[in-house]
Every structure is written in structure tokens, then in C-alpha cells.
Design a protein around this motif. Structure first.
Motif, PDB file in Angstrom:
ATOM      1  N   THR B 114      59.855 -20.679  15.348  1.00  0.00           N
ATOM      2  CA  THR B 114      61.417 -20.700  14.774  1.00  0.00           C
ATOM      3  C   THR B 114      61.749 -19.304  14.590  1.00  0.00           C
ATOM      4  N   ALA B 115      60.564 -18.385  14.142  1.00  0.00           N
ATOM      5  CA  ALA B 115      60.801 -17.131  14.146  1.00  0.00           C
ATOM      6  C   ALA B 115      61.303 -16.324  15.244  1.00  0.00           C
ATOM      7  N   GLY B 116      60.935 -16.491  16.383  1.00  0.00           N
ATOM      8  CA  GLY B 116      61.328 -16.444  17.911  1.00  0.00           C
ATOM      9  C   GLY B 116      62.850 -16.818  18.060  1.00  0.00           C
ATOM     10  N   LYS B 117      63.272 -17.909  17.541  1.00  0.00           N
ATOM     11  CA  LYS B 117      64.421 -18.440  17.717  1.00  0.00           C
ATOM     12  C   LYS B 117      65.525 -17.897  17.117  1.00  0.00           C
ATOM     13  N   ILE B 118      65.203 -17.500  15.874  1.00  0.00           N
ATOM     14  CA  ILE B 118      66.014 -16.720  14.647  1.00  0.00           C
ATOM     15  C   ILE B 118      66.333 -15.417  15.690  1.00  0.00           C
ATOM     16  N   ALA B 119      65.216 -14.860  16.037  1.00  0.00           N
ATOM     17  CA  ALA B 119      65.292 -13.397  16.596  1.00  0.00           C
ATOM     18  C   ALA B 119      66.151 -13.393  17.831  1.00  0.00           C
ATOM     19  N   ASN B 120      66.063 -14.503  18.582  1.00  0.00           N
ATOM     20  CA  ASN B 120      66.731 -14.466  19.841  1.00  0.00           C
ATOM     21  C   ASN B 120      68.118 -14.814  19.568  1.00  0.00           C
ATOM     22  N   MET B 121      68.652 -15.665  18.309  1.00  0.00           N
ATOM     23  CA  MET B 121      69.804 -15.836  17.982  1.00  0.00           C
ATOM     24  C   MET B 121      70.547 -14.686  17.625  1.00  0.00           C
ATOM     25  N   GLN B 127      73.667  -8.750  18.106  1.00  0.00           N
ATOM     26  CA  GLN B 127      73.120  -7.541  18.796  1.00  0.00           C
ATOM     27  C   GLN B 127      72.248  -6.830  17.754  1.00  0.00           C
ATOM     28  N   ARG B 128      71.447  -7.482  16.919  1.00  0.00           N
ATOM     29  CA  ARG B 128      70.383  -6.818  15.855  1.00  0.00           C
ATOM     30  C   ARG B 128      69.400  -6.402  16.598  1.00  0.00           C
ATOM     31  N   LYS B 129      68.750  -5.381  15.906  1.00  0.00           N
ATOM     32  CA  LYS B 129      67.454  -4.847  16.508  1.00  0.00           C
ATOM     33  C   LYS B 129      66.341  -5.413  15.513  1.00  0.00           C
ATOM     34  N   ILE B 130      65.874  -6.286  16.034  1.00  0.00           N
ATOM     35  CA  ILE B 130      64.957  -7.074  15.173  1.00  0.00           C
ATOM     36  C   ILE B 130      63.225  -6.703  15.387  1.00  0.00           C
ATOM     37  N   LEU B 131      62.607  -6.897  14.163  1.00  0.00           N
ATOM     38  CA  LEU B 131      61.201  -6.777  14.446  1.00  0.00           C
ATOM     39  C   LEU B 131      60.254  -7.900  13.791  1.00  0.00           C
ATOM     40  N   LEU B 132      59.687  -8.483  14.562  1.00  0.00           N
ATOM     41  CA  LEU B 132      58.764  -9.535  13.908  1.00  0.00           C
ATOM     42  C   LEU B 132      57.630  -9.094  13.077  1.00  0.00           C
ATOM     43  N   CYS B 133      57.381  -9.794  12.173  1.00  0.00           N
ATOM     44  CA  CYS B 133      56.288  -9.381  11.345  1.00  0.00           C
ATOM     45  C   CYS B 133      55.116 -10.425  11.341  1.00  0.00           C
ATOM     46  N   ALA B 134      53.777 -10.181  11.931  1.00  0.00           N
ATOM     47  CA  ALA B 134      52.944 -10.953  12.122  1.00  0.00           C
ATOM     48  C   ALA B 134      52.082 -11.079  10.649  1.00  0.00           C
ATOM     49  N   CYS B 135      52.271 -11.952   9.786  1.00  0.00           N
ATOM     50  CA  CYS B 135      51.652 -11.860   8.581  1.00  0.00           C
ATOM     51  C   CYS B 135      50.703 -13.408   8.595  1.00  0.00           C
ATOM     52  N   ASP B 136      50.434 -14.204   9.503  1.00  0.00           N
ATOM     53  CA  ASP B 136      49.460 -15.309   9.426  1.00  0.00           C
ATOM     54  C   ASP B 136      48.066 -14.481  10.249  1.00  0.00           C
ATOM     55  N   VAL B 137      47.108 -14.332   8.919  1.00  0.00           N
ATOM     56  CA  VAL B 137      45.836 -13.613   9.295  1.00  0.00           C
ATOM     57  C   VAL B 137      44.787 -14.920   9.551  1.00  0.00           C
ATOM     58  N   VAL B 149      55.695 -14.793  21.736  1.00  0.00           N
ATOM     59  CA  VAL B 149      57.010 -15.089  21.420  1.00  0.00           C
ATOM     60  C   VAL B 149      57.939 -13.892  21.480  1.00  0.00           C
ATOM     61  N   GLY B 150      57.607 -12.865  20.679  1.00  0.00           N
ATOM     62  CA  GLY B 150      58.254 -11.474  20.729  1.00  0.00           C
ATOM     63  C   GLY B 150      58.618 -11.194  22.290  1.00  0.00           C
ATOM     64  N   SER B 151      57.566 -11.185  23.043  1.00  0.00           N
ATOM     65  CA  SER B 151      57.773 -10.661  24.359  1.00  0.00           C
ATOM     66  C   SER B 151      58.863 -11.750  25.194  1.00  0.00           C
ATOM     67  N   LEU B 152      58.862 -12.988  24.904  1.00  0.00           N
ATOM     68  CA  LEU B 152      59.653 -13.777  25.368  1.00  0.00           C
ATOM     69  C   LEU B 152      61.152 -13.660  25.069  1.00  0.00           C
ATOM     70  N   VAL B 153      61.300 -13.197  23.663  1.00  0.00           N
ATOM     71  CA  VAL B 153      62.495 -12.896  23.294  1.00  0.00           C
ATOM     72  C   VAL B 153      62.850 -11.457  23.519  1.00  0.00           C
ATOM     73  N   ILE B 276      63.239 -20.921  22.907  1.00  0.00           N
ATOM     74  CA  ILE B 276      63.850 -19.686  22.055  1.00  0.00           C
ATOM     75  C   ILE B 276      65.419 -19.949  21.820  1.00  0.00           C
ATOM     76  N   ASP B 277      65.879 -20.892  22.541  1.00  0.00           N
ATOM     77  CA  ASP B 277      67.301 -21.152  22.278  1.00  0.00           C
ATOM     78  C   ASP B 277      67.580 -22.547  21.634  1.00  0.00           C
ATOM     79  N   GLY B 278      66.146 -23.048  21.247  1.00  0.00           N
ATOM     80  CA  GLY B 278      66.302 -24.385  20.704  1.00  0.00           C
ATOM     81  C   GLY B 278      66.587 -24.533  19.318  1.00  0.00           C
ATOM     82  N   ILE B 279      67.472 -23.984  18.795  1.00  0.00           N
ATOM     83  CA  ILE B 279      67.865 -23.875  17.422  1.00  0.00           C
ATOM     84  C   ILE B 279      69.486 -23.837  17.430  1.00  0.00           C
ATOM     85  N   GLU B 280      70.059 -24.859  16.400  1.00  0.00           N
ATOM     86  CA  GLU B 280      71.420 -24.882  16.140  1.00  0.00           C
ATOM     87  C   GLU B 280      71.839 -25.142  14.858  1.00  0.00           C
TER      88      GLU B 280
END
Ligand code: GTP
Ligand code: GTP
Ligand code: MG
Ligand code: MG
Lengths: 271, 293
Positions: B114-121, B127-137, B149-153, B276-280
Motif C-alpha cells: 500500500t505504501a507503494g500504491k499511495i506513492a504512485n497515486m 506530482q509529489r516528490k515522495i520518499l518512502l521510509c523503511a521502518c520494518d527492521v 516497491v520504490g523502484s517499481l513506482v 501499484i495502481d491497485g488502490i481506489e
């Protein structure tokens, strides 16, 4: 007039709430409540004892039937995010403890970093893994894995597959293709293990039914039992499909796996 | 489905025949079963039936020209009323400053995807400039997954020290400000609502970066415990919205009704595919029809 007592409306509502909240579903819950009404039971404690015994008629324990000294193939399948990959790690560890020689197959060639995820587990367990590049045909990975398993004299080959919704025809076709490939490679002991998420509601039955219709399911593992959902859909699945439950996933660690036990499962419904 | 069974209940009510309390009671019993089969929480179902009973037995239906349709309309409208919300868009700041979105939820609910989907949306529509932040360690290859996911989007991913989720979030925000990103999307590890330590962790992340949107990501197939789970996340975090994933399955999705009824936070989006476009946007009318079955 009849000498017996029956439970009052309040008590029956409480009992119904317990059954429904356990995801047992309205059909079985209503059947049980109706049966209860016909009994001379005057208090909740006795009602629960009665219900526990009734529920025992719905489910059964089953043995996975995996023996060392021969090639066993376990195909792990289920919808997205239920815990297939993690469960494979747990099952591997479980059989490692029993002295099995194990091989893993990274059959999820679709989802981002799925191969990396299973590879990390295989490294932790020091188990070999068969994998190809992202986007490879899963059937090809399976083909190679079985050849490798035979060549290496492996006791247990566990195949990871991509999460797939049973409603997606092309994904279910892909699964049928994988099933066909496995069958074509010989008549070794093969088990299809469906993984279902313990927090899922009534759809888990539809999942079991669909996957069973598509490729046949030998056994089920229910995960995330530690989330405290009761997994009551087990009753519907076993009553209608007669499929054994082999394991329960109780956490995210490698040791968080238990064999399914119908008595303790029923106890937990009312705890 | 319920429409057919309600048709059966009312089928002897035609012409001048009057709809009675008896057949409405039967209809309500059918609706109750339908909602429970759809995974709506039993306490929520009880409240719902109580609140519609009065209206169903009132003048509107008993005197109506087409009582059956009137009855079904009451049920449907009541569901939509609960499900709907006026504020369904992401409440982000203007692009000349930094907006932060944080995702949280149970294991496997679909957060990373979903993080990827929101970024793509947000990238394509604003036209936002988005940074994904990986907090699952914790989860093996979770960071690899978010990177892929980031590279796909086509958006950057901040991974920090890959050890301390709170530090990664804090550093991620700092990095975003220094590099003129306007949006940060924080992916967190799946966690149980009853895991005290993990719930405390996600609360700490939230307090550290003060997100503009805290989105609870839940699997639309969740059963009765959707209420317990959502309640706890809402207690620990100031959830600003809900995303229900895997709605492309054939689940009835009663969890949507349960969650909205209990925590009363807007359901903003639904996940409808793995892509990545699977959100509505969430449409209450459609989901209400689906829940009723
Ligand atoms: N609490 C808990 N979490 C679990 C359990 N089993 C798996 N998980 C977690 O559930 C999440 C999903 O697990 P995966 O193994 O990736 O699930 P999957 O079915 O392989 O997912 P896909 O391949 O994407 O369909 C991970 O965060 C796991 O740690 C369990 O028994 N309890
Ligand atoms: N069909 C479908 N699959 C989805 C949807 N959202 C996520 N998925 C899939 O669900 C599985 C789990 O997704 P993840 O993004 O890994 O879930 P997660 O919440 O990050 O998992 P954890 O980090 O382990 O808690 C993956 O196979 C995803 O592709 C959706 O809306 N529809
Ligand atoms: Mg997997
Ligand atoms: Mg994740």
C-alpha cells in the motif's frame, strides 16, 4: 412441568456471542444454540460443557503423513499475506529437528523480494534453496527443484508459492500448472498445504473450498493464532470439506508452530 | 443474497395487503444472518438491527406503497450512512512543506504494498516528490521489499541504520527536508494489537514525526476481531483514516462496517489488486451492497 431448566435469553445471547465472535459463523452457531434449547440445561457452565462435546463432532485431528527416508513434497499455497513463507521456515525447522534433509523451492517469482525473504530464512536454517530470477516461470522453479531433490536424496522438499486470491482465474490456472508439473515428476509422497490466516472471517471457508476444487488440499495450517482470534472457521471447513488441520502458527519466530489438537482448540474457543 | 431472501419474505405482500410486524421481524432476522455471514461484528449487528427496527416498524414502511422496497432502502441507506464519511481525501499540507503519512496494522495486511500504491497515486495525481521510509527492521527482506516497491513506482527509499525504527523515521524526515521532498510515507512492521512493546514502538514513531495522516491498513477479509484490532490501534495511535486491502477477493467485507462503526474514522481507500495502481477511493454505496450480499 418437565422438571428441567433451560437457559434464559441473556445466557443464550452470551453463548451465541462467544460462538460468533470465535468466527464459527451463524450457521453452525445457530445449529448449536437450537440443540442447546432442546436440552435440560439450566446454567452456562453445563451449556459450555455440552457445546464443547458437540463441537468435537465437527472437527478431527489428522496426521500429515510425512516420513523420513523418502522424498516428500509439500506444496504451500494460499491467499496473499497469510503467512506461507514464514510457515515454511517454521515447518522446515520442525522437520530439521526430526533429522530430515530439507530443500526449499522459491516458487514465488512474482512478489517484490519474495525470493530474498525465503532465501534469508534458508540461510538462517542452513538449508539449500532452489531459486531463479524474478519473473521466472514458477513451474520451471518447481521442475528444477524436484530434479534437485531427487538427485540430493532429500527427505522433504517444500515449495513456496505466490499469494493468490482464489478469485483470480489466471493465478489459479498457474497453480494447476504447478500441480500438474509435480504430478508428472513421479509418484512420491506429495501434500498440498493450504495456509489460512487465523484472523480471517467466513471467507476462509471459501478459500479452502476453492483451492480444494482447483488442486486438492491435503491439509491446512492456520496462522496468527496469537492474535487471539479463535479461528472458528475450522469447524465449517472440517465439517464440509473433511480436510485435516496439521499445524497452527502462534507467532513470528521459527519455533512458533504447534501441531493442531482438536481438544485444546475447542477449549480455547471458550477461554 | 439478502435481496432475494427479502423478496421471499415479502412476496405475499402485494396490492392492498399490509406489511406486518411479523414479516418485518422475519426480514430483520434474515438481515442479521446476512450481516454475520458477511463478518460484521455481532455487537455492531445488534446495534444496527436495533436502530433500524424502529424505523422499519414505523409509518414509512407500514403505510408505504411498496413496503418491501422501502424496507430495503432503509437498511441500505443506514449502512451507507455509517460507512460513509465526508472527509475521504488524504489531508496533506501544501507541497512547499513536508507532509508525513504513516501506515500501521496487523501482519500481512498489505502495508508495504500500500505504501507503494499511495506513492504512485500521489506522484501521478499531485506530482509529489515522495520518499518512502523503511521502518520494518524485523521481517526478513522487508527493507528489500520496500526498495523494490520504490523502484517499481520510481520513488526513493530511505533505510537509515536498518536497526532502530524510531531513529529511521526521524532521520528519514530530516533527509526529506534536506532534499526537498514534499511527502514521506513511513512503512512500519506488522504488529499485533495485543503486543504491548510493538504498539508502544509505533506510538513512539508517531510521536517522533507527528504524521499528517496515520492510516490503519486492514485486511478486508478480517473476521469478528476487526473491532478489537481497530479499537486498539485507534487507542494507541490517532488514526486519521483506514485502508481496507484485498477487496478484489470475494470477501463480503463486513469488517469495513465493523471498523467504521466502532472507531468512526474515515475509510479512505480500498486495495483492489497487487499492482501499484491497485488502490481506489472508498465508495460506501458499493461496499454496502456487497456486505448485504
Ligand atoms: N503474529 C503472527 N504473525 C505471523 C504468523 N505467521 C506469519 N506471520 C507474519 O505475517 C506476515 C506475512 O507473512 P508471510 O510469510 O510473508 O506471508 P505470505 O503468505 O508468504 O505472504 P505473500 O507471499 O505475500 O502472499 C509476516 O509479517 C509474518 O511475520 C503467526 O503465526 N503469527
Ligand atoms: N490481491 C491483493 N493483494 C494485495 C493487496 N494489498 C496487498 N496485497 C498482497 O498481500 C500480501 C501482503 O502484502 P504486504 O504489503 O507484504 O503486507 P504487509 O502488511 O506489509 O506485511 P507485513 O509487513 O509482514 O506486516 C502481498 O502478497 C501483497 O501483494 C490488495 O489490495 N489486493
Ligand atoms: Mg510469501
Ligand atoms: Mg510490510
Amino acid at each position: 412441568l418437565f422438571g428441567g431448566k433451560t437457559l434464559d435469553t441473556n445466557a443464550l445471547e452470551q453463548i451465541e456471542e462467544t460462538l460468533i465472535t470465535a468466527d464459527i459463523g451463524p450457521a453452525i452457531s445457530y445449529d448449536l444454540i437450537e440443540k442447546l434449547r432442546t436440552k435440560n440445561i439450566g446454567n452456562i457452565e453445563d451449556a459450555i460443557i455440552y457445546l464443547k462435546n458437540e463441537l468435537k463432532n465437527y472437527i478431527f485431528d489428522g496426521d500429515i503423513g510425512i516420513e523420513k527416508g523418502q522424498l516428500n513434497v509439500l506444496l504451500v499455497l494460499g491467499v496473499n499475506g497469510v503467512g506461507k513463507t514464514t510457515s515454511i521456515a517454521k515447518i522446515s525447522n520442525y522437520y530439521l529437528q526430526k533429522g530430515f534433509k530439507i530443500l526449499l523451492a522459491a516458487g514465488d517469482t512474482f512478489r517484490a523480494a519474495a525470493v530474498e525473504q525465503l532465501t534469508k530464512w534458508s540461510q538462517r536454517l542452513d538449508i539449500p534453496i532452489i531459486r531463479q530470477h524474478d519473473g521466472a516461470d514458477p513451474a520451471s522453479v518447481v521442475f528444477d527443484a524436484i530434479d534437485s531433490a531427487k538427485a540430493k536424496g532429500v527427505d522433504l522438499l517444500i515449495i513456496d508459492t505466490a499469494g493468490r486470491l482464489h478469485t483470480k482465474v489466471n493465478l489459479m490456472d498457474e497453480l494447476r500448472k504447478i500441480e500438474k508439473i509435480i504430478k508428472s515428476k513421479g509418484d512420491f509422497n506429495k501434500k498440498n498445504l493450504l495456509v489460512i490466516d487465523g484472523t480471517t472471517g467466513q471467507n476462509a471457508f471459501i478459500q479452502a473450498e476453492s483451492f480444494n476444487n482447483a488442486v486438492g488440499i491435503n491439509g491446512i495450517m492456520i496462522t496468527k493464532y496469537d492474535a487471539l482470534s479463535k479461528g472458528g472457521i475450522v469447524f465449517t471447513i472440517q465439517k464440509k470439506l473433511k480436510i485435516p488441520f496439521y499445524f497452527i502458527g502462534t507467532g513470528e519466530k521459527i519455533e512458533n508452530i504447534e501441531e493442531f489438537n482438536k481438544d485444546s482448540f475447542i477449549e480455547k474457543i471458550f477461554s | 443474497g439478502i435481496t432475494k431472501s427479502l423478496t421471499d419474505v415479502f412476496k405475499n405482500v402485494t396490492g392492498n395487503a399490509k406489511i406486518t410486524e411479523k414479516n418485518i421481524t422475519k426480514a430483520l432476522a434474515d438481515i442479521r444472518i446476512a450481516l454475520l455471514e458477511a463478518d460484521v461484528n455481532i455487537a455492531v449487528v445488534r446495534n444496527f438491527i436495533n436502530s433500524v427496527t424502529e424505523e422499519a416498524l414505523g409509518e414509512k414502511v407500514l403505510r408505504s406503497v411498496s413496503p418491501q422496497e422501502q424496507f430495503i432502502k432503509i437498511i441500505h441507506d443506514k449502512l451507507v450512512e455509517v460507512l460513509g464519511s465526508s472527509s475521504q481525501e488524504l489531508k496533506l499540507k501544501t507541497k512547499d512543506t513536508l507532509s508525513i503519512i504513516m501506515l500501521a496494522g496487523l501482519q500481512g495486511s498489505g502495508k508495504t504494498t500500500t505504501a507503494g500504491k499511495i506513492a504512485n497515486m500521489l506522484k501521478t495525481t499531485q506530482q509529489r516528490k515522495i520518499l518512502l521510509c523503511a521502518c520494518d527492521v524485523y521481517r526478513p527482506a522487508a527493507i528489500d521489499q520496500l526498495i523494490k516497491v520504490g523502484s517499481l513506482v520510481g520513488v526513493e527509499v530511505f533505510t537509515g541504520d536498518k536497526k532502530d525504527p524510531i531513529k529511521i523515521a526521524k532521520e528519514g524526515v530530516k533527509f526529506a527536508k534536506l532534499n526537498t521532498f514534499d511527502t514521506v510515507i513511513i512503512d512500519t512492521a506488522g504488529r499485533l494489537h495485543i503486543d504491548k512493546d510493538m504498539m508502544e514502538e509505533v506510538q513512539k514513531i508517531s510521536k517522533e514525526v507527528k504524521p499528517d495522516e496515520i492510516l490503519f491498513v486492514a485486511d478486508s477479509m478480517t473476521g469478528q476481531h476487526a473491532v478489537e484490532i481497530a479499537k486498539e490501534f485507534n487507542t494507541v495511535l490517532e488514526i486519521s483514516g483506514v485502508i481496507l486491502t484485498k477487496f478484489d477477493s470475494d470477501t463480503r467485507g463486513g469488517a469495513a462496517f465493523s471498523i467504521k462503526q466502532i472507531i468512526n474514522k474515515p475509510i479512505k481507500f480500498i486495495g483492489i489488486s497487487e499492482k501499484i495502481d491497485g488502490i481506489e477511493v472508498f465508495y460506501p454505496e458499493r461496499i454496502a451492497t456487497r456486505i448485504l450480499g
